[in-house]
Motif scaffolding. Structure first.
Motif, mmCIF file in Angstrom:
data_model
loop_
_atom_site.group_PDB
_atom_site.id
_atom_site.type_symbol
_atom_site.label_atom_id
_atom_site.label_comp_id
_atom_site.label_asym_id
_atom_site.label_seq_id
_atom_site.Cartn_x
_atom_site.Cartn_y
_atom_site.Cartn_z
ATOM 1 N N GLU A 1 0.835 -1.209 0.000
ATOM 2 C CA GLU A 1 0.000 0.000 0.000
ATOM 3 C C GLU A 1 0.872 1.262 0.000
ATOM 4 O O GLU A 1 0.614 2.203 -0.749
ATOM 5 N N THR A 2 1.914 1.269 0.806
ATOM 6 C CA THR A 2 2.828 2.426 0.849
ATOM 7 C C THR A 2 3.555 2.567 -0.476
ATOM 8 O O THR A 2 3.730 3.685 -0.986
ATOM 9 N N ASN A 3 3.986 1.464 -1.056
ATOM 10 C CA ASN A 3 4.659 1.508 -2.361
ATOM 11 C C ASN A 3 3.730 2.077 -3.427
ATOM 12 O O ASN A 3 4.161 2.853 -4.286
ATOM 13 N N ALA A 4 2.464 1.699 -3.380
ATOM 14 C CA ALA A 4 1.510 2.218 -4.362
ATOM 15 C C ALA A 4 1.304 3.724 -4.189
ATOM 16 O O ALA A 4 1.187 4.451 -5.171
ATOM 17 N N GLU A 5 1.289 4.197 -2.949
ATOM 18 C CA GLU A 5 1.136 5.635 -2.687
ATOM 19 C C GLU A 5 2.344 6.407 -3.218
ATOM 20 O O GLU A 5 2.206 7.495 -3.785
ATOM 21 N N LEU A 6 3.534 5.861 -3.031
ATOM 22 C CA LEU A 6 4.752 6.523 -3.513
ATOM 23 C C LEU A 6 4.839 6.500 -5.021
ATOM 24 O O LEU A 6 5.406 7.407 -5.623
ATOM 25 N N ASP A 7 4.292 5.466 -5.626
ATOM 26 C CA ASP A 7 4.328 5.349 -7.089
ATOM 27 C C ASP A 7 3.480 6.427 -7.698
ATOM 28 O O ASP A 7 3.778 7.099 -8.617
#
Length: 59
Positions: free
Chosen positions: A53-59
């Motif tokens: 979820e955090t990776n998707a937000e940063l992407d």
């Protein structure tokens, strides 16, 4: 003299671009590592984000 210098620069730029072209193959999109830089110039510890979820937000 100018032609030789220009051709040397073109060759160097080609080598640099060619060397950087294949670097994306080693990336793992599910893992992000980062290191903070303090105002004093010192680096903090290396931290890893593996949460999707955090990776998707940063992407």
């Amino acid at each position: 003299m100018l032609k030789r210098m220009l051709s040397g620069c073109v060759i160097c730029m080609g080598l640099l671009l060619g060397g950087c072209a294949g670097s994306e193959e080693d990336l793992d999109p599910s893992r992000i590592e980062y290191q903070t830089l303090k105002a004093s110039g010192d680096y903090g510890p290396i931290r890893t984000i593996t949460d999707a979820e955090t990776n998707a937000e940063l992407d």
